[in-house]
Design an enzyme around this catalytic site. Sequence first.
Site, PDB file in Angstrom:
ATOM      1  N   LYS A  40      -6.350  -4.547   0.953  1.00 25.41           N
ATOM      2  CA  LYS A  40      -5.058  -5.210   1.133  1.00 25.41           C
ATOM      3  C   LYS A  40      -5.180  -6.493   1.940  1.00 25.41           C
ATOM      4  O   LYS A  40      -5.758  -6.508   3.017  1.00 25.41           O
ATOM      5  CB  LYS A  40      -4.116  -4.249   1.864  1.00 25.41           C
ATOM      6  CG  LYS A  40      -2.697  -4.690   1.956  1.00 25.41           C
ATOM      7  CD  LYS A  40      -1.867  -3.891   0.990  1.00 25.41           C
ATOM      8  CE  LYS A  40      -0.419  -4.308   1.030  1.00 25.41           C
ATOM      9  NZ  LYS A  40      -0.045  -5.167  -0.076  1.00 25.41           N
ATOM     10  N   GLY A  45      -8.926  -4.803   8.678  1.00 24.22           N
ATOM     11  CA  GLY A  45     -10.270  -4.733   8.119  1.00 24.22           C
ATOM     12  C   GLY A  45     -10.506  -5.777   7.037  1.00 24.22           C
ATOM     13  O   GLY A  45     -11.574  -6.403   6.985  1.00 24.22           O
ATOM     14  N   CYS A  46      -9.518  -5.987   6.193  1.00 23.74           N
ATOM     15  CA  CYS A  46      -9.663  -6.949   5.097  1.00 23.74           C
ATOM     16  C   CYS A  46      -9.662  -8.381   5.617  1.00 23.74           C
ATOM     17  O   CYS A  46     -10.371  -9.239   5.075  1.00 23.74           O
ATOM     18  CB  CYS A  46      -8.563  -6.738   4.064  1.00 23.74           C
ATOM     19  SG  CYS A  46      -8.664  -5.096   3.309  1.00 23.74           S
ATOM     20  N   THR A  47      -8.919  -8.636   6.671  1.00 19.73           N
ATOM     21  CA  THR A  47      -8.948  -9.959   7.300  1.00 19.73           C
ATOM     22  C   THR A  47     -10.318 -10.199   7.915  1.00 19.73           C
ATOM     23  O   THR A  47     -10.910 -11.275   7.735  1.00 19.73           O
ATOM     24  CB  THR A  47      -7.838 -10.070   8.368  1.00 19.73           C
ATOM     25  OG1 THR A  47      -6.566  -9.949   7.700  1.00 19.73           O
ATOM     26  CG2 THR A  47      -7.905 -11.388   9.108  1.00 19.73           C
ATOM     27  N   ALA A  50     -12.821 -10.851   5.006  1.00 22.62           N
ATOM     28  CA  ALA A  50     -12.629 -12.181   4.419  1.00 22.62           C
ATOM     29  C   ALA A  50     -13.165 -13.263   5.362  1.00 22.62           C
ATOM     30  O   ALA A  50     -13.840 -14.202   4.930  1.00 22.62           O
ATOM     31  CB  ALA A  50     -11.158 -12.412   4.096  1.00 22.62           C
TER      32      ALA A  50
END
Length: 155
Positions: A40, A45-47, A50
């Site tokens: 998401k 975690g995804c930030t 990325a």
Amino acid sequence: MALTPGQKAPDFTLASTTGKTFSLNTDLNRKPCILYFYPKDFSTGCTNEACGFRDTFDLFEGLNITILGISRDDIPTHLRFKEALKLPFDLLSDPDGKISKLYDTTPPFMDFFTKRTTYLLDTDHVIQAAYENVFSARKHIKEMAAKASGSAVVK
């Protein structure tokens, strides 16, 4: 379990933050790449993941390896995420999760969720490395950097 090294990566077509559709075998014909699947946009975690790929972008670019992030978020959300984090690579939208399933990043009985999984593909789009770890976003970057720097990704 993720797809395994030695397998040919399945071809796919998805909407991209470029404003066009992206097809793996057409748009990256004879080019190595990293496909990273993540749950998401804007989650912690995804930030982190990325930003990790952003911060090591020069390494992968120097190896002529394209980075692509794939999640179920729509293109407007991807565009906000890309702009907010100043990501130098494109994001692809897989809203119905078909490509996530094709790449075995959907857990059984959880069709709504994408497991954090990263693939390194060579010029023939054969999987050279696969790394799956939902909780450690930064390890994905370290694993792919080590594999890309130490293997014959470009034939």
